[in-house]
Design a protein around this motif. Sequence first.
Motif, PDB file in Angstrom:
ATOM      1  N   PRO B 168      28.026 -22.921 -15.347  1.00  0.00           N
ATOM      2  CA  PRO B 168      29.561 -22.779 -15.634  1.00  0.00           C
ATOM      3  C   PRO B 168      29.738 -22.170 -16.568  1.00  0.00           C
ATOM      4  CG  PRO B 168      28.591 -24.844 -15.845  1.00  0.00           C
ATOM      5  CD  PRO B 168      27.432 -24.290 -15.049  1.00  0.00           C
ATOM      6  N   GLN B 169      30.797 -21.818 -17.262  1.00  0.00           N
ATOM      7  CA  GLN B 169      31.311 -20.879 -18.611  1.00  0.00           C
ATOM      8  C   GLN B 169      31.819 -22.197 -19.009  1.00  0.00           C
ATOM      9  OE1 GLN B 169      32.780 -17.119 -16.707  1.00  0.00           O
ATOM     10  NE2 GLN B 169      33.145 -17.587 -14.849  1.00  0.00           N
ATOM     11  N   MET B 170      32.464 -23.100 -18.582  1.00  0.00           N
ATOM     12  CA  MET B 170      32.878 -23.796 -20.006  1.00  0.00           C
ATOM     13  C   MET B 170      32.231 -25.362 -20.072  1.00  0.00           C
ATOM     14  SD  MET B 170      36.936 -22.826 -19.663  1.00  0.00           S
ATOM     15  CE  MET B 170      38.310 -21.099 -21.208  1.00  0.00           C
ATOM     16  N   ASP B 175      33.508 -28.488 -15.380  1.00  0.00           N
ATOM     17  CA  ASP B 175      32.526 -27.668 -15.579  1.00  0.00           C
ATOM     18  C   ASP B 175      30.907 -28.107 -14.891  1.00  0.00           C
ATOM     19  OD1 ASP B 175      33.290 -24.717 -15.977  1.00  0.00           O
ATOM     20  OD2 ASP B 175      34.142 -26.486 -17.660  1.00  0.00           O
ATOM     21  N   ALA B 345      25.388 -17.968 -24.806  1.00  0.00           N
ATOM     22  CA  ALA B 345      27.057 -17.251 -25.097  1.00  0.00           C
ATOM     23  C   ALA B 345      27.323 -16.753 -24.061  1.00  0.00           C
ATOM     24  CB  ALA B 345      26.355 -15.523 -25.758  1.00  0.00           C
ATOM     25  N   ILE B 346      26.760 -17.596 -22.703  1.00  0.00           N
ATOM     26  CA  ILE B 346      28.070 -17.107 -21.559  1.00  0.00           C
ATOM     27  C   ILE B 346      29.176 -18.380 -21.791  1.00  0.00           C
ATOM     28  CG2 ILE B 346      26.076 -16.859 -20.330  1.00  0.00           C
ATOM     29  CD1 ILE B 346      26.343 -19.062 -18.641  1.00  0.00           C
ATOM     30  N   PHE B 347      29.074 -19.063 -22.266  1.00  0.00           N
ATOM     31  CA  PHE B 347      30.276 -20.209 -22.370  1.00  0.00           C
ATOM     32  C   PHE B 347      30.824 -19.432 -23.348  1.00  0.00           C
ATOM     33  CE2 PHE B 347      26.322 -22.629 -20.968  1.00  0.00           C
ATOM     34  CZ  PHE B 347      26.844 -23.785 -20.202  1.00  0.00           C
ATOM     35  N   THR B 348      32.326 -20.179 -23.148  1.00  0.00           N
ATOM     36  CA  THR B 348      33.164 -20.553 -23.997  1.00  0.00           C
ATOM     37  C   THR B 348      34.549 -21.290 -24.448  1.00  0.00           C
ATOM     38  OG1 THR B 348      35.189 -18.308 -24.911  1.00  0.00           O
ATOM     39  CG2 THR B 348      34.671 -18.790 -22.422  1.00  0.00           C
ATOM     40  N   PRO B 349      34.625 -21.470 -25.058  1.00  0.00           N
ATOM     41  CA  PRO B 349      34.489 -20.855 -26.717  1.00  0.00           C
ATOM     42  C   PRO B 349      32.774 -21.568 -26.703  1.00  0.00           C
ATOM     43  CG  PRO B 349      35.413 -23.141 -27.551  1.00  0.00           C
ATOM     44  CD  PRO B 349      35.522 -22.523 -25.684  1.00  0.00           C
ATOM     45  N   ASN B 350      31.952 -20.862 -27.781  1.00  0.00           N
ATOM     46  CA  ASN B 350      30.614 -21.299 -28.005  1.00  0.00           C
ATOM     47  C   ASN B 350      30.669 -21.909 -29.372  1.00  0.00           C
ATOM     48  OD1 ASN B 350      28.138 -21.913 -26.444  1.00  0.00           O
ATOM     49  ND2 ASN B 350      27.317 -20.114 -27.620  1.00  0.00           N
ATOM     50  N   PRO B 379      27.733 -11.128 -23.498  1.00  0.00           N
ATOM     51  CA  PRO B 379      27.517 -12.505 -23.997  1.00  0.00           C
ATOM     52  C   PRO B 379      27.155 -12.499 -26.055  1.00  0.00           C
ATOM     53  CG  PRO B 379      27.639 -12.363 -21.398  1.00  0.00           C
ATOM     54  CD  PRO B 379      27.350 -10.583 -22.266  1.00  0.00           C
ATOM     55  N   VAL B 382      29.134  -9.470 -28.562  1.00  0.00           N
ATOM     56  CA  VAL B 382      29.886  -9.569 -28.743  1.00  0.00           C
ATOM     57  C   VAL B 382      29.970 -11.043 -29.691  1.00  0.00           C
ATOM     58  CG1 VAL B 382      32.546 -10.981 -28.055  1.00  0.00           C
ATOM     59  CG2 VAL B 382      31.096  -8.637 -26.493  1.00  0.00           C
ATOM     60  N   GLU B 383      28.990 -11.763 -28.980  1.00  0.00           N
ATOM     61  CA  GLU B 383      29.228 -13.771 -29.889  1.00  0.00           C
ATOM     62  C   GLU B 383      28.172 -13.191 -31.250  1.00  0.00           C
ATOM     63  OE1 GLU B 383      29.238 -17.267 -27.834  1.00  0.00           O
ATOM     64  OE2 GLU B 383      26.827 -17.547 -29.208  1.00  0.00           O
ATOM     65  N   TYR B 385      29.432 -10.989 -33.394  1.00  0.00           N
ATOM     66  CA  TYR B 385      30.432 -10.929 -34.521  1.00  0.00           C
ATOM     67  C   TYR B 385      30.733 -11.534 -35.463  1.00  0.00           C
ATOM     68  CZ  TYR B 385      34.920 -10.326 -36.307  1.00  0.00           C
ATOM     69  OH  TYR B 385      35.988 -10.328 -37.066  1.00  0.00           O
ATOM     70  N   ARG B 386      30.980 -13.895 -34.444  1.00  0.00           N
ATOM     71  CA  ARG B 386      31.633 -14.502 -35.249  1.00  0.00           C
ATOM     72  C   ARG B 386      30.471 -15.486 -35.345  1.00  0.00           C
ATOM     73  NH1 ARG B 386      35.862 -17.651 -34.777  1.00  0.00           N
ATOM     74  NH2 ARG B 386      36.518 -16.021 -33.854  1.00  0.00           N
TER      75      ARG B 386
END
Lengths: 426, 426
Positions: B168-170, B175, B345-350, B379, B382-383, B385-386
């Motif tokens: 799953p992604q969330m 999920d 990092a495949i999850f959003t948010p994480n 994943p 991009v992550e 950055y945060r």
Amino acid sequence: MTTDYKPMWTSLGLNLEKHDALLDVLGKAYQDIYLSQQNRPEGMGYLDFVMSEVHGLRIKELQDARAAGRKVVGTFCVFVPDELILAVDAVSVGLCAGAEFGFDEAERLLPRNTCALIKSFFGFKLSRVCPYLEASDLLVGETTCDGKKKAYEIFRDVQPNIYVMEVPQMKTAQDRALLRSEYLRFKEALERLSGVTISAERLKRGIDLVNRRRSALARLAALRGANPVPVSGLDALLINQVAFYDNPARFTDAVEKLCSELEKRVGKGEGVAPKGTPRILVSGCPMAVPNWKLAAIIEGSGGVVVGEDSCVGERGTRNLVDDSGSDIDSLMEALVERYFKIDCAIFTPNQERVDHVLEMAEKYQADGVIHYALQFCSPYVVESYRVEKELSARGIPVLRIETDYSQEDTGQLKTRVEAFLEMIRK
Amino acid sequence: MTTDYKPMWTSLGLNLEKHDALLDVLGKAYQDIYLSQQNRPEGMGYLDFVMSEVHGLRIKELQDARAAGRKVVGTFCVFVPDELILAVDAVSVGLCAGAEFGFDEAERLLPRNTCALIKSFFGFKLSRVCPYLEASDLLVGETTCDGKKKAYEIFRDVQPNIYVMEVPQMKTAQDRALLRSEYLRFKEALERLSGVTISAERLKRGIDLVNRRRSALARLAALRGANPVPVSGLDALLINQVAFYDNPARFTDAVEKLCSELEKRVGKGEGVAPKGTPRILVSGCPMAVPNWKLAAIIEGSGGVVVGEDSCVGERGTRNLVDDSGSDIDSLMEALVERYFKIDCAIFTPNQERVDHVLEMAEKYQADGVIHYALQFCSPYVVESYRVEKELSARGIPVLRIETDYSQEDTGQLKTRVEAFLEMIRK
């Protein structure tokens, strides 16, 4: 545009200077690519008008709707059901952006190896040139690809009113349950946003509006199967693009009217390109306004585009929602049923898409398929390998193109497309 | 290796010439990077032995197990539960590859813009140099990222025995239901493969084996919080890498023994690097054997790595499975509970991942964090950055690195790492 929309744009917080620059580029591109076409159907006049007012009258309509208490919902993907948005009397607008604008700013937040579509909506936001983004009360993102899924996390910093919907990656019963659950969550979010409860009657109305729009677009698509083809691929692409943000009822009427005109053309054996013109099916990533690059190259090189296997095309428009249910549960189920069929490259496996491309190639009498992928769009770029393999095995010529929104590779693409058309002609 | 394994490699269908070339490179790298280290714990002797027999004795063990009727299951991700594989008496081996080998062949099937990890396992397969791949009765892929999800579709053409698990992604209840459903499906697939039905007792045994391995690795991780640190980051990385394919019971014993040795070191205040050496936490993408590039650069530049927020590191090893249930349902639920916590990092948010990095930084007394991302791994790229934003806001220095498996950028990376360590020392 004769009306002065500057006060409206200012109130939306646009950067007027950059916005003028964008409109200049857009206007010039439209002039060069669209208005220079020969033998266009009269019905395209409506689209010309819509495009001339794309940041004007349509934005005023959105602002008027908001002043009257309605909400504007911006979306980035054909998995977000317009039916639900319309069911709460909200206005749905597609926000995918198709121009290289503000990429320097976007690349401060995102990796350079990000697809142009994502960089473009970041660039539009950071440059404050998109009145649709600024007029949206809610933005709806989704987890379709890694790039978008993770980019929305950063986008939230600059646009906090973003909602993210999860989309499954396979087509099992459990995946369907996930999509259903996400649509219910979205329904509730829309009800909270608008203060309107979605009744069966309201949802039926939303379904009806969208079904009618899809039917009109299907009618247009079918007419392109005629030889010679009665409308250019550029014009058909534009119609599919405008479908994402125009008033649905008005848009549907205009498309139906155009189709009646095209039927007469077909009856008389008239077309926009002579018989024998290589007929091309374009398959792959969505093309948002003003991304007319590939169609312009194909049709500028002596081919004609007869269909789009694309989100901005049949992937987004085919299959209607069954509106025969009388309660909200069965209508929601019908909604899930329809959207779960979408053959996006985010699914694995995704044989449905190959099958659909084959079906389209036959239906529209395509002589070849050009697979269009945005650079760094892994789902479509990787899937293009199988699309080419399976189509080639059936004797259908395929050209795989990977590009972005820049004009830098136009010459090179033109050379490749010309060679492909030449090969088809032989 | 003193035994002649050539007949075994030949029977597995390896390309002996290319395989020799790979072993040469691997052996040389190990010599240069590992055996040149000073002041290594004696317990690392076991790892040296394992590495010297990585394509020899361990493969013979796999082949012996297969001859005795057991199955070998190859995996690519920490979401695939080893507990289930062990519960059917199968052998689990991690297949992620860490070397630039066969990339030319891989790039005939995959876009060049594909991360090195994916290209590597394609390259290993196409060059026929990986005995683990060839000895696997079942390969288990997953839908974690776009690149892997779509690449497995192509991989199937060259390795048909691949099974793909959806992740799953969330982190919603839906999920979790999806993950549970996928684990049940995987359990059934393993039962079919092995002919063994997974009883509660069998699953408990699998859970116990993996929990003990995780506990040993957690004990090792905790010891690295000491100042001076008793073991190098290179050695700790190697241990985490070998965990993926060594015999779990034997490996666990060796790690426990090593930990006892390290405890004595800590008691005496001894370390591999003097106090005051900049302590670095590495966070990001997994590093498969022989990807020792970043740790070698950091430790070759006067720093020391004290922890890994990585699949090959704490993301893969932390959190035990609750084994208190007595029936299969509650044990399966416990499995889902543990794996659903993975902060990939495949999850959003994480946000969990950022929180975990902060927790690790404190626990291991890190002076700075180096974020490691494979190029084109959206994943993690991009992550990052945060991760940087949130860590910097808390005064933790962060260096973001994006690289691949090549040695081309080693000089440039070294310069950046040295500057980062210098900044920390001030």
